[in-house]
Scaffold this active site. Structure first.
Site, PDB file in Angstrom:
ATOM      1  N   SER A   1       1.386  20.386 -10.725  1.00  0.00           N
ATOM      2  CA  SER A   1       1.606  21.218  -9.673  1.00  0.00           C
ATOM      3  C   SER A   1       0.608  22.630  -9.778  1.00  0.00           C
ATOM      4  CB  SER A   1       3.045  21.466  -8.991  1.00  0.00           C
ATOM      5  OG  SER A   1       3.113  20.189  -8.629  1.00  0.00           O
TER       6      SER A   1
ATOM      7  N   ASN B   1      -8.289  15.692 -12.855  1.00  0.00           N
ATOM      8  CA  ASN B   1      -7.954  14.414 -12.902  1.00  0.00           C
ATOM      9  C   ASN B   1      -7.751  13.751 -11.419  1.00  0.00           C
ATOM     10  OD1 ASN B   1      -6.860  12.014 -13.219  1.00  0.00           O
ATOM     11  ND2 ASN B   1      -4.715  12.769 -13.699  1.00  0.00           N
TER      12      ASN B   1
ATOM     13  N   GLU C   1       2.837  18.159 -19.468  1.00  0.00           N
ATOM     14  CA  GLU C   1       3.140  17.782 -17.995  1.00  0.00           C
ATOM     15  C   GLU C   1       4.246  17.247 -17.738  1.00  0.00           C
ATOM     16  OE1 GLU C   1      -1.071  17.135 -16.142  1.00  0.00           O
ATOM     17  OE2 GLU C   1      -0.491  15.147 -16.798  1.00  0.00           O
TER      18      GLU C   1
ATOM     19  N   LYS D   1      -7.722  10.846 -10.470  1.00  0.00           N
ATOM     20  CA  LYS D   1      -6.915   9.420 -10.458  1.00  0.00           C
ATOM     21  C   LYS D   1      -7.662   8.538  -9.857  1.00  0.00           C
ATOM     22  CE  LYS D   1      -2.844  12.585 -10.701  1.00  0.00           C
ATOM     23  NZ  LYS D   1      -1.359  12.727 -10.476  1.00  0.00           N
TER      24      LYS D   1
ATOM     25  N   GLU E   1       1.627   8.715 -15.561  1.00  0.00           N
ATOM     26  CA  GLU E   1       1.743   7.431 -14.418  1.00  0.00           C
ATOM     27  C   GLU E   1       1.440   6.367 -15.393  1.00  0.00           C
ATOM     28  OE1 GLU E   1      -1.154   9.334 -12.004  1.00  0.00           O
ATOM     29  OE2 GLU E   1       0.217  10.838 -11.270  1.00  0.00           O
TER      30      GLU E   1
ATOM     31  N   HIS F   1      -1.210   9.542 -20.041  1.00  0.00           N
ATOM     32  CA  HIS F   1      -0.834  10.171 -18.760  1.00  0.00           C
ATOM     33  C   HIS F   1       0.665   9.480 -18.364  1.00  0.00           C
ATOM     34  CE1 HIS F   1      -0.469  11.444 -14.595  1.00  0.00           C
ATOM     35  NE2 HIS F   1      -1.361  12.471 -14.772  1.00  0.00           N
TER      36      HIS F   1
ATOM     37  N   GLY G   1       2.628  16.483  -9.162  1.00  0.00           N
ATOM     38  CA  GLY G   1       2.369  16.193  -7.683  1.00  0.00           C
ATOM     39  C   GLY G   1       3.605  16.428  -6.788  1.00  0.00           C
TER      40      GLY G   1
HETATM   41  C1  PEP Z   1      -1.449  15.098 -13.011  1.00  0.00           C
HETATM   42  O1  PEP Z   1      -1.511  14.166 -12.629  1.00  0.00           O
HETATM   43  O2  PEP Z   1      -2.025  15.370 -14.396  1.00  0.00           O
HETATM   44  C2  PEP Z   1      -1.231  16.371 -12.340  1.00  0.00           C
HETATM   45  C3  PEP Z   1      -1.149  17.533 -13.201  1.00  0.00           C
HETATM   46  O3  PEP Z   1      -1.186  16.260 -10.894  1.00  0.00           O
HETATM   47  P1  PEP Z   1      -0.913  17.602  -9.818  1.00  0.00           P
HETATM   48  O4  PEP Z   1      -1.792  18.705 -10.311  1.00  0.00           O
HETATM   49  O5  PEP Z   1      -1.031  16.862  -8.554  1.00  0.00           O
HETATM   50  O6  PEP Z   1       0.753  17.830 -10.298  1.00  0.00           O
END
Ligand code: PEP
Length: 262
Positions: free
Chosen positions: A221, A14, A174, A16, A103, A101, A180
């Site tokens: 992460s 992803n 998630e 973003k 976000e 997602h 993040g």
């Molecule tokens: C995400 O935003 O879907 C994600 C998994 O980000 P990160 O790997 O940076 O935690």
């Protein structure tokens, strides 16, 4: 914990809103190069920004990388300023789409109802949904993580028909506190939540259908060093990766480490 699934894991990048168009095209070319020696041994999807999608399909030729989008609208066409139609995504070669997602839920007010309409739309257009669910730190601290995730899965899939034929529907667990932050969920935490998701799916459909058409991913992460622990989680079918997917060499070694463990 031992691996039970015979399915090859799916790794989803992803990107973003982190990269420019040219930058995205350069990184995909570099990633393709890095993964040359493991062709046929992985399954990966790259989700760049909408404006980087066109032309990407051509660049992916000669690799196992597939194209994904980061969102989709629920209608085909109409007066929806700023939205992107599932038909347009298909036109530029998109096969997968991230839906719901955190976000988008947190920053843009996307509701369970909107997420549910998007899942139906994606399935109707032959796009493979990657439905994101996950609790906040506050919800986990209050012991509500299982209830929250169960509700998100139920609401998103309530009106969605099961995928047909060989199509799949991916659910990415998630936890918001892990996205993040560098604070990934432990394999045990991920495993427990995968089981909650599996049970919710079985309550909605049937065990054979869930086995055949539904897959779960872990996201939050994940990097090249910790990915192996999730591969060993019973219900693990892959990972959704943000930060660690941005650099081709890091993402390629994450994929290579999955191949070694799987
Ligand atoms: C995400 O935003 O879907 C994600 C998994 O980000 P990160 O790997 O940076 O935690």
């Amino acid at each position: 914990m031992t691996r039970r699934s015979p399915h090859q894991p799916l790794v989803v990048a992803n990107w973003k809103m982190q990269l420019g168009v040219e930058e995205s095209h350069e990184r995909i070319t570099e990633l393709k190069q890095q993964l040359k020696t493991v062709r046929g041994r992985y399954q990966a999807v790259v989700c760049p920004s909408f404006v980087s999608l066109d032309g990407m399909k051509k660049l992916l030729r000669g690799s196992d990388l597939l194209l994904g989008a980061q969102d989709v609208f629920w209608d085909d066409r109409g007066a929806y300023t700023g939205e992107v139609s599932p038909m347009n995504l298909r036109e530029v070669g998109v096969e997968y789409v991230i839906i719901g997602h955190s976000e988008r839920r947190q920053l843009l007010g996307e509701t369970d109802e909107m997420v549910s309409r998007k899942v139906v739309s994606a399935l109707g257009h032959g796009l493979t949904p990657i439905l994101c669910v996950g609790e906040t730190a506050h919800e986990r601290n209050e012991g509500r993580h299982e209830v929250v995730v169960r509700r998100q899965v139920m609401s998103a899939l309530r009106t969605a028909p099961p995928p047909t034929g060989h199509n799949k529907l991916y659910i990415a667990y998630e936890p918001i506190w892990a996205i993040g932050t560098g604070e990934a969920a432990s394999a045990e935490q991920a495993c427990m939540m995968h089981q909650v998701i599996q049970q919710t799916l079985i309550d909605l459909y049937s065990f054979p259908l869930v086995e055949q058409s539904y897959r779960t991913l872990y996201g939050g992460s994940v990097d090249e060093k910790n990915v192996s622990q999730y591969v060993r989680v019973d219900a693990f079918h892959g990972a959704l990766v943000g930060t660690a997917s941005l650099k081709p060499e890091t993402f390629a070694s994450l994929i290579t480490n999955i191949i070694k463990t799987f």
